[in-house]
Design an enzyme around this catalytic site. Structure first.
Site: not given
Lengths: 414, 373
Positions: A253, A379
């Site tokens: 990812e 995040s």
């Protein structure tokens, strides 16, 4: 030090360029170039249909999933060739949206853990775009703390019965398959009781609800599971090894999200050159110039950091967690640029209609989308942890829930 | 794509680092900090012997002619070690000015002396507070004699030779400025205190000092801009060298220092601060590499690339040096810990060839010029 291709790279680039110019859907070029931030413009043509068509054209000539082995539907190309391909694909790359998660995350996980039969059945169809995949990881109770997920999988004969809820699933509404991480044993510490599966998204008991976002769009979904049955043969990795399997997915990812993020700099530079402010063009304002210099340094720094990573790929090295800085810098920058660009517009900055707002409302679109960039795919805070712990070797935070059985970990009310 | 230094260049960096580890430890830097020496002559002697002063000076003028990429890796190591020697003043500024603007005879005379280290050079432009411009230069030249004051001048009491910016015609435009070479032995020189005592700083008083023109009359300002662009890349490498060391020092301390029963580096307040230092440094490093490429190939992009490297590296070094103290807590504010060496140097380098705000302005000018073209 130079920016030249090696002989082999140049040959690959020439081959890719020639094929693209002969086969790309050139009728879409003018529309794709007009895509404003976070959207894809295909003009009067259906976006999904065109995306699938381009995907299939590429697949038939061996130009999808370049780094995958040929028998999985790939090209067996080197990572640097993948970079060159993306550079050459240019605006048409915008049509890859629906396939990115499958190619970048689900596919590599299936390739690493599925049976040969499943690999042969699934991967070529994933590569060709015939079947689309989504990733069912995040939950209301498990975002950054992914291992805190609660969706239950219980064994029943040769099948597993799934109950629970996922959230933030990109593209669930048009996906054929999903990669699903579940909790199979709540009585052991959280990382140890997880198991990975894949399933048809049209399985009975799967319900998909789009999430309306801050910017009014719905790119993500909630996915509910009520007594959904999955054959044990669709398990990836051992029972209880789901965390280990998920790390393969997430490593991919970061690599697939990190490269070439938009920052908003070219747009804001163009904007301040043309905006007629109280004392002439906004670019003559000292405060604006200071910010422009700072943003240019960041955008240029990202561009040449990518060049350093590409060099590493070109030498056959694998970039590590260093690649995390791309999204961290770009996401913050875009949010800041959007707010400054609106500030310079005065109350007109509040306009949202592309026909009325400056620069076709791209800064308003950035303002309303950029909060998500700072959260999705790791995040800001998680990325800083990764840099500090895995790049610089700082000690991990104290994990109070690490050795506690999952069903004894305290839960808040939110 | 090969956007990386070569193995040979990395080998050079290793050699210079080993030499500096032995000859430019913090104990050596502190000899200058404490005022025991004006600069570190022994280190300078070692640098001369190592033959790296002439790294980018062509062989015909007594250098090794290795090139600018090699000089960049040397600069990074000097910055890392907070070297208390006039390398930058003599090589990035004086030698570059002579290379760019000197006559054949000036190049043959002075460059071999600078390359060997027998002569130390510097550049004298600044006279008063505020952004340097043709308007702020009052020192005048008449019949090749200079009268006026330059202050502050880097390594002014040590240098043998200065490149001096002087007013040669009325008015405040760029054409009013010319450059001169001056033998400083007959010039009055006073040490001035600065925020970084490891770098000598002086006030020079010229009274009808004999000078020879460097470059054409009225070309001084334009030459200076070119010198600054080239020096900006080289000083930027010193800055990322220093920033890297400050980051490493902060990281090590955060691993070893315990508070509340755990290493302070396990607290997100500390680790995120250090992660942000790393991010700024990586961006600056990439910008510096681009600057090195532009300097090494004398690319048309050099002015933009140099300003980008300068602004980015200044930001990163100031950020890393400042927060290195913060990570160390009270101990970081003691004279005894080395944190302040980087804090001082980062803030001096942020000013030495024009302040950050000036470079930000230049950078935007250059971006505008590119987009107008």
């Amino acid at each position: 030090m130079d920016f030249e291709d090696t002989k082999q790279e140049a040959a690959f680039r020439a081959e890719a360029r020639e094929w693209i110019s002969a086969n790309a859907p050139s009728y879409l070029e003018e529309h794709l170039e007009k895509s404003v931030f976070a959207t894809v413009n295909t003009g009067p043509y259906d976006q999904m249909e065109e995306s699938k068509k381009w995907r299939k054209t590429k697949y038939d000539a061996g130009w999808t999933c370049l780094s995958w082995p040929k028998d999985h539907g790939g090209r067996g190309a080197s990572p640097i060739e993948g970079v060159i391909w993306r550079q050459e694909e240019g605006v048409y790359g915008a049509l890859n949206g629906p396939f990115g998660i499958g190619e970048g995350m689900c596919g590599p996980t299936v390739a690493a853990f599925a049976s040969d039969e499943h690999k042969q059945a699934l991967l070529p169809k994933l590569a060709s775009g015939e079947e689309i995949w989504c990733q069912l990881f995040s939950e209301p109770a498990g975002g950054s703390d992914l291992a805190g997920l609660r969706t239950k999988a219980e064994k029943d004969g040769d099948e597993w019965v799934i109950n629970g809820q996922k959230i933030w699933t990109s593209g669930a509404h048009y996906s054929d398959w999903g990669l699903l991480i579940t909790r199979t044993d709540p009585s052991v510490p959280k990382h140890k009781g997880l198991t990975m599966f894949f399933l048809r998204m049209d399985s009975p008991g799967v319900e998909i609800r789009p999430i309306k976002q801050v910017n009014g769009q719905s790119g993500f979904n909630e996915v509910f599971f009520t007594d959904v049955r999955i054959p044990d043969a669709q398990r990836l990795g051992e029972v209880g090894d789901g965390w280990k399997v998920s790390l393969v997915t997430l490593m991919n990812e970061r690599l697939s999200i990190g490269g070439g993020m938009p920052t908003g700099f070219p747009e804001v530079f163009e904007f301040v050159r043309t905006l007629d402010g109280a004392d002439g063009p906004a670019i003559k304002d000292g405060a604006v110039r200071t910010k422009l210099a700072e943003w240019h340094c960041k955008a240029n720094g990202l561009k040449y950091t990518a060049a350093r990573l590409t060099t590493a790929l070109s030498k056959g090295q694998t970039p590590g967690p260093e690649a995390s800085i791309g999204k961290l810098v770009a996401g913050n920058m875009m949010q800041e640029i959007a707010a400054h660009a609106l500030d310079l517009q005065g109350l007109s900055g509040a306009l949202l209609d592309p026909e009325q707002a400056e620069m076709a409302a791209r800064f308003q679109a950035m303002l309303l989308r950029s909060p998500a960039t700072r959260i999705e795919g790791g995040s800001d805070e998680i990325l800083r942890n990764i840099i500090a712990e895995r790049v610089l070797g700082l000690p991990p935070d104290v994990r109070v829930d690490k050795d506690v059985p999952f069903n004894e970990i305290p839960r808040g009310s939110a | 794509m090969n956007f990386e230094f070569s193995e040979d260049q990395k080998l050079l960096a290793d050699q210079v680092r080993k030499f500096l580890d032995d000859n430019c430890a913090s104990s050596h830097v502190r000899e200058v900090l404490e005022g025991e020496r004006v600069y570190h002559e022994d280190l300078w002697a070692g640098i001369k012997e190592l033959g790296i002063l002439g790294t980018a000076i062509p062989e015909q003028y007594g250098g090794s002619g290795a090139g600018y990429l090699e000089l960049c890796v040397v600069a990074e190591e000097l910055g890392r070690a907070v070297a208390p020697i006039p390398f930058g003043a003599s090589i990035y500024l004086a030698a570059e000015a002579i290379l760019l603007a000197g006559s054949e005879q000036q190049k043959s005379t002075y460059l071999p002396q600078l390359a060997s280290g027998e002569t130390i050079g510097t550049l004298a432009v600044s006279e008063r507070a505020g952004e340097v411009s043709p308007r702020t230069i009052a020192l005048t030249a008449k019949d090749n004699q200079l009268t006026g004051v330059k202050m502050p001048v880097q390594y002014g009491t040590i240098a043998d030779l200065a490149v001096v910016a002087a007013k040669t015609s009325a008015g405040d435009d760029a054409r009013s400025i010319s450059l001169f070479l001056v033998d400083l032995s007959a010039v009055k020189r006073d040490v001035v205190d600065s925020i970084d005592p490891t770098q000598n700083m002086a006030r020079l008083t010229f009274e009808d000092a004999a000078a020879e023109p460097l470059g054409g009359a009225g070309e001084g300002w334009d030459i200076l801009q070119k010198v600054y662009d080239r020096a900006a890349v080289l000083f930027a490498f010193e800055q990322i060298g220093g920033a890297q060391k400050a980051l490493e020092t902060a990281t090590e301390y955060a691993k070893e220092r315990y508070a509340f029963g755990r290493p302070i580096g396990s607290f997100q307040g500390i680790k995120h601060m250090i992660a942000n230092m790393y991010v700024d440094l990586e961006l600056a490093r990439s910008n510096c590499y681009y600057g090195a490429w532009a300097l090494g190939t004398d690319a048309a992009e050099l002015p933009e690339a140099a300003a980008t490297a300068r602004v980015s590296a200044t930001t990163a070094y100031q950020h890393c040096a400042r927060n290195n103290i913060q990570v160390h807590g009270g101990m970081g504010f003691t004279w005894e810990f080395d944190c302040h060496l980087h804090y001082r140097r980062s803030n001096l380098l942020a000013l030495n060839i024009g302040a950050k705000s000036e470079w930000e302005n230049k950078l935007v000018d250059r971006l505008e010029a590119r987009n107008a073209a």
